[in-house]
Design an enzyme around this catalytic site. Structure first.
Site, PDB file in Angstrom:
ATOM      1  N   ASP A 177     -31.423  23.631  18.813  1.00  0.00           N
ATOM      2  CA  ASP A 177     -30.715  22.340  19.481  1.00  0.00           C
ATOM      3  C   ASP A 177     -29.429  22.500  19.557  1.00  0.00           C
ATOM      4  O   ASP A 177     -28.620  21.457  19.305  1.00  0.00           O
ATOM      5  CB  ASP A 177     -31.197  21.111  18.578  1.00  0.00           C
ATOM      6  CG  ASP A 177     -31.033  19.725  19.503  1.00  0.00           C
ATOM      7  OD1 ASP A 177     -30.879  19.688  20.484  1.00  0.00           O
ATOM      8  OD2 ASP A 177     -31.153  18.792  18.581  1.00  0.00           O
ATOM      9  N   LEU A 188     -18.927  17.550   4.981  1.00  0.00           N
ATOM     10  CA  LEU A 188     -17.906  18.445   5.416  1.00  0.00           C
ATOM     11  C   LEU A 188     -17.040  17.764   6.667  1.00  0.00           C
ATOM     12  O   LEU A 188     -17.454  16.917   7.324  1.00  0.00           O
ATOM     13  CB  LEU A 188     -18.563  19.397   6.188  1.00  0.00           C
ATOM     14  CG  LEU A 188     -19.456  20.553   5.279  1.00  0.00           C
ATOM     15  CD1 LEU A 188     -20.005  21.649   6.487  1.00  0.00           C
ATOM     16  CD2 LEU A 188     -18.399  21.222   4.379  1.00  0.00           C
ATOM     17  N   GLU A 224     -24.075  18.357   1.795  1.00  0.00           N
ATOM     18  CA  GLU A 224     -22.832  18.168   1.232  1.00  0.00           C
ATOM     19  C   GLU A 224     -21.889  17.728   2.775  1.00  0.00           C
ATOM     20  O   GLU A 224     -22.399  18.002   3.891  1.00  0.00           O
ATOM     21  CB  GLU A 224     -22.471  19.747   1.075  1.00  0.00           C
ATOM     22  CG  GLU A 224     -22.337  20.650   2.355  1.00  0.00           C
ATOM     23  CD  GLU A 224     -21.448  21.988   2.166  1.00  0.00           C
ATOM     24  OE1 GLU A 224     -20.437  21.812   1.400  1.00  0.00           O
ATOM     25  OE2 GLU A 224     -22.067  23.125   2.596  1.00  0.00           O
TER      26      GLU A 224
END
Length: 282
Positions: free
Chosen positions: A186, A88, A86
């Site tokens: 990370d 954003l 998706e």
């Protein structure tokens, strides 16, 4: 994106990405936006990397702690592998988002496993990361994090004279039996942002279960997180004795990886940390 891959995605996932544009910022993969979709592409052989990323995103999302982009599909055409997420509307972390993220990261770290590791191997940058579970955190950090990077760098003629001393005495530096928290893996500032309503978002994980301090250490490596972020985290999970030296040990892994991927800009920093850690061994 090439027409063959667009057609493959349309036929396989019923997602039409015809109207797309390139997005800058990725070091490893090409990135595109198409409406409500964010797409990464790479060589077909990199599909495993996208599959591991999707698995990590879904694992993190299941904790219902911090906002994670939804992974929608991944696969490979004859010319490219891809990961569709998706889209954003992200922006840099605000002061409010830093505080919220501190609380949420501490809550994420409360999700634990009996031993360190992860069901899938993944990558840290472009470097393979072996996540096979091990009985102890010491064995995991020694055998599947530090030692492989020392070995890969040695093959390129970049030796660290005190690396064996360090690896043989990690029991003096690591906690004996820490909880194995679900980690982002990370967590530098480039992989954290927020939505316009200040909701923090974490993305591009290299997840596994391990000592929670590894995530916190990396937040300090390249800056980008506020003092209020650490205060918020510590209000939920206070720091443990000796965490300052362990921060250097945990960040050594990422700096060795940067030395491997980006060259000798990071070598002196690695040598300095190895020396500092070796000097602390009795």
């Amino acid at each position: 994106m090439d027409p063959a891959t667009l057609a493959h995605i349309r036929d396989t996932h019923q997602i039409d990405l015809t109207d797309h544009q390139s997005v800058s910022g990725g070091d490893i993969s090409q990135a595109f936006r198409s409406g409500d979709h964010f797409i990464k592409t790479n060589h077909p052989s990199s599909l495993f990397m996208f599959e591991a990323e999707a698995f990590a995103l879904k694992t993190l999302a299941k904790t219902h702690t911090v906002r994670i982009p939804q992974s929608l599909a991944n696969g490979a055409s004859e010319t490219h592998s891809y990961h569709i997420l998706e889209y954003l509307p992200l922006q840099p972390l605000t002061a409010q988002a830093n505080v919220t993220l501190g609380h949420q990261l501490a809550q994420l770290h409360q999700h634990t496993a009996p031993e360190p590791g992860f069901p899938l191997n993944n990558t840290i940058g472009a470097t393979p990361q072996n996540n096979e579970p091990r009985p102890t955190w010491l064995e995991f950090w020694r055998d599947q994090r530090l030692a492989p990077l020392f070995q890969r760098l040695a093959k390129r003629g970049k030796s660290f004279p005190q690396s064996d001393l360090l690896l043989d005495n990690l029991d003096q530096l690591l906690p004996a039996n820490p909880e194995h928290s679900l980690l982002h893996g990370d967590l530098w500032a480039g992989n954290a942002a927020c939505l316009p309503d200040h909701t923090p978002v974490l993305f591009d994980p290299a997840s596994y279960y391990g000592h929670r301090e590894t995530d916190l250490a990396m937040t300090q490596l390249f800056g980008g997180f506020s003092h209020q972020f650490y205060q918020a985290y510590e209000s939920v999970s206070p720091p443990e004795p000796g965490h300052e030296l362990r921060t250097e040990l945990y960040n050594l892994y990422h700096l060795l990886n940067h030395n491997l991927l980006f060259g000798d800009t990071y070598r002196n920093q690695c040598l300095s940390i190895v020396q500092q850690l070796s000097n602390s061994i009795t």
